[in-house]
Design a protein around this motif. Structure first.
Motif, PDB file in Angstrom:
ATOM      1  N   SER A 107     107.425   8.934 -21.179  1.00 30.00           N
ATOM      2  CA  SER A 107     106.046   9.416 -21.095  1.00 30.00           C
ATOM      3  C   SER A 107     105.961  10.912 -21.397  1.00 30.00           C
ATOM      4  O   SER A 107     105.073  11.366 -22.122  1.00 30.00           O
ATOM      5  CB  SER A 107     105.478   9.119 -19.707  1.00 30.00           C
ATOM      6  OG  SER A 107     104.159   9.570 -19.604  1.00 30.00           O
ATOM      7  N   GLU A 108     106.897  11.675 -20.853  1.00 31.00           N
ATOM      8  CA  GLU A 108     106.938  13.119 -21.106  1.00 31.00           C
ATOM      9  C   GLU A 108     107.145  13.402 -22.593  1.00 31.00           C
ATOM     10  O   GLU A 108     106.483  14.250 -23.179  1.00 31.00           O
ATOM     11  CB  GLU A 108     108.065  13.743 -20.285  1.00 31.00           C
ATOM     12  CG  GLU A 108     108.174  15.245 -20.430  1.00 31.00           C
ATOM     13  CD  GLU A 108     109.305  15.796 -19.569  1.00 31.00           C
ATOM     14  OE1 GLU A 108     110.023  16.683 -20.063  1.00 31.00           O
ATOM     15  OE2 GLU A 108     109.475  15.341 -18.426  1.00 31.00           O
ATOM     16  N   VAL A 135     106.392  11.471 -25.103  1.00 32.79           N
ATOM     17  CA  VAL A 135     105.169  11.086 -25.809  1.00 32.79           C
ATOM     18  C   VAL A 135     104.118  12.195 -25.720  1.00 32.79           C
ATOM     19  O   VAL A 135     103.535  12.603 -26.722  1.00 32.79           O
ATOM     20  CB  VAL A 135     104.610   9.760 -25.238  1.00 32.79           C
ATOM     21  CG1 VAL A 135     103.186   9.517 -25.691  1.00 32.79           C
ATOM     22  CG2 VAL A 135     105.517   8.599 -25.634  1.00 32.79           C
ATOM     23  N   HIS A 136     103.907  12.708 -24.517  1.00 30.96           N
ATOM     24  CA  HIS A 136     102.847  13.687 -24.328  1.00 30.96           C
ATOM     25  C   HIS A 136     103.219  15.099 -24.770  1.00 30.96           C
ATOM     26  O   HIS A 136     102.390  15.806 -25.330  1.00 30.96           O
ATOM     27  CB  HIS A 136     102.376  13.670 -22.869  1.00 30.96           C
ATOM     28  CG  HIS A 136     101.684  12.393 -22.517  1.00 30.96           C
ATOM     29  ND1 HIS A 136     102.276  11.429 -21.735  1.00 30.96           N
ATOM     30  CD2 HIS A 136     100.483  11.896 -22.871  1.00 30.96           C
ATOM     31  CE1 HIS A 136     101.450  10.405 -21.614  1.00 30.96           C
ATOM     32  NE2 HIS A 136     100.362  10.664 -22.294  1.00 30.96           N
ATOM     33  N   THR A 193     103.472  -0.870 -17.598  1.00 30.91           N
ATOM     34  CA  THR A 193     102.156  -0.876 -18.224  1.00 30.91           C
ATOM     35  C   THR A 193     101.174   0.007 -17.460  1.00 30.91           C
ATOM     36  O   THR A 193     100.233   0.530 -18.039  1.00 30.91           O
ATOM     37  CB  THR A 193     101.596  -2.312 -18.353  1.00 30.91           C
ATOM     38  OG1 THR A 193     101.482  -2.885 -17.058  1.00 30.91           O
ATOM     39  CG2 THR A 193     102.484  -3.165 -19.237  1.00 30.91           C
ATOM     40  N   ALA A 232     104.895   8.789 -30.756  1.00 30.54           N
ATOM     41  CA  ALA A 232     104.217   7.519 -30.529  1.00 30.54           C
ATOM     42  C   ALA A 232     105.261   6.533 -30.011  1.00 30.54           C
ATOM     43  O   ALA A 232     106.361   6.461 -30.553  1.00 30.54           O
ATOM     44  CB  ALA A 232     103.603   7.001 -31.819  1.00 30.54           C
ATOM     45  N   SER A 283      93.205  -3.034 -27.188  1.00 34.13           N
ATOM     46  CA  SER A 283      92.537  -2.060 -28.045  1.00 34.13           C
ATOM     47  C   SER A 283      92.886  -2.314 -29.493  1.00 34.13           C
ATOM     48  O   SER A 283      93.012  -1.401 -30.284  1.00 34.13           O
ATOM     49  CB  SER A 283      92.984  -0.634 -27.656  1.00 34.13           C
ATOM     50  OG  SER A 283      92.702  -0.370 -26.311  1.00 34.13           O
ATOM     51  N   VAL A 332     101.670   2.957 -16.427  1.00 35.17           N
ATOM     52  CA  VAL A 332     101.756   4.355 -16.878  1.00 35.17           C
ATOM     53  C   VAL A 332     101.455   4.500 -18.363  1.00 35.17           C
ATOM     54  O   VAL A 332     101.471   5.608 -18.888  1.00 35.17           O
ATOM     55  CB  VAL A 332     103.132   4.987 -16.554  1.00 35.17           C
ATOM     56  CG1 VAL A 332     103.381   5.015 -15.068  1.00 35.17           C
ATOM     57  CG2 VAL A 332     104.252   4.289 -17.288  1.00 35.17           C
ATOM     58  N   ALA A 333     101.182   3.394 -19.031  1.00 34.53           N
ATOM     59  CA  ALA A 333     100.904   3.432 -20.467  1.00 34.53           C
ATOM     60  C   ALA A 333      99.518   3.998 -20.738  1.00 34.53           C
ATOM     61  O   ALA A 333      98.590   3.829 -19.944  1.00 34.53           O
ATOM     62  CB  ALA A 333     101.012   2.032 -21.054  1.00 34.53           C
ATOM     63  N   ASP A 334      99.375   4.657 -21.868  1.00 33.41           N
ATOM     64  CA  ASP A 334      98.074   5.162 -22.289  1.00 33.41           C
ATOM     65  C   ASP A 334      97.208   4.040 -22.851  1.00 33.41           C
ATOM     66  O   ASP A 334      95.986   4.101 -22.793  1.00 33.41           O
ATOM     67  CB  ASP A 334      98.247   6.232 -23.379  1.00 33.41           C
ATOM     68  CG  ASP A 334      98.938   7.481 -22.851  1.00 33.41           C
ATOM     69  OD1 ASP A 334      98.744   7.812 -21.669  1.00 33.41           O
ATOM     70  OD2 ASP A 334      99.687   8.106 -23.627  1.00 33.41           O
ATOM     71  N   ARG A 335      97.869   3.040 -23.394  1.00 36.30           N
ATOM     72  CA  ARG A 335      97.156   1.936 -24.021  1.00 36.30           C
ATOM     73  C   ARG A 335      98.002   0.678 -23.856  1.00 36.30           C
ATOM     74  O   ARG A 335      99.213   0.718 -24.066  1.00 36.30           O
ATOM     75  CB  ARG A 335      96.978   2.259 -25.494  1.00 36.30           C
ATOM     76  CG  ARG A 335      96.174   1.306 -26.282  1.00 36.30           C
ATOM     77  CD  ARG A 335      96.019   1.887 -27.681  1.00 36.30           C
ATOM     78  NE  ARG A 335      95.216   1.043 -28.505  1.00 36.30           N
ATOM     79  CZ  ARG A 335      95.007   1.258 -29.773  1.00 36.30           C
ATOM     80  NH1 ARG A 335      95.536   2.301 -30.360  1.00 36.30           N
ATOM     81  NH2 ARG A 335      94.267   0.449 -30.470  1.00 36.30           N
TER      82      ARG A 335
END
Length: 163
Positions: free
Chosen positions: A119-120, A122-123, A139, A128, A162, A141-144
């Motif tokens: 996650s770190e 990715v952000h 899931t 991606a 999405s 902690v997922a953005d999508r």
């Protein structure tokens, strides 16, 4: 980047420089040490030895294996092997990370740590990540999230997607 007309050699270059893979079954080379497994993508790119050594040490430390660089996969637990696989996937600073059940072999605490690392990445680095998982904690902690059930998008229990 349009890759529809890319040549086979262009595909190889793209995969080596842009994509990191975390395999569910680790896919480590048995006769190589943990450090050598992580280092392999850098060797394929021709990264100079001092940079390779520093990056491998950094990644092994990040995944909690700084004290195990010389151990072979057979000398590591399943969770440790998975962390070597995660380090190898991240060593080239990929733009795209593809992970198949990246925490499936990890205890819950280590899994949370590895998801935090992903996650770190990715952000902070704009990577991606496409992660296949059955773990609701991942899931969360997922953005999508795209649920797929029996080949149908959005048919999962939450039905959120999405696509």
């Amino acid at each position: 980047m349009d890759v529809t007309d890319a040549s086979p050699s262009d595909w190889v270059k793209l995969r080596r420089s842009t994509v990191g893979y975390v395999f569910q079954a680790f896919a480590l080379i048995p006769h190589l040490s943990a450090a050598e497994n992580v280092e392999l993508p850098l060797r394929l790119r021709g990264t100079p030895v001092p940079q390779r050594t520093a990056r491998v040490a950094e990644l092994l430390e990040l995944v909690g294996l700084g004290g195990h660089p010389n151990q072979r996969p057979s000398e590591l637990s399943g969770g440790q092997q998975q962390r070597v696989g995660i380090a190898r996937a991240l060593v080239n600073r990929p733009r795209l990370l593809i992970a198949d059940e990246p925490t499936g072999q990890l205890d819950s605490l280590t899994a949370a740590t590895m998801m935090g690392l992903i996650s770190e990445l990715v952000h902070q680095e704009g990577v991606a990540a496409i992660i296949s998982t059955h773990d609701p904690k991942l899931t969360a902690v997922a953005d999508r999230v795209i649920d797929i059930q029996d080949g149908i998008i959005g048919a999962g229990p939450r039905g959120r997607h999405s696509a």
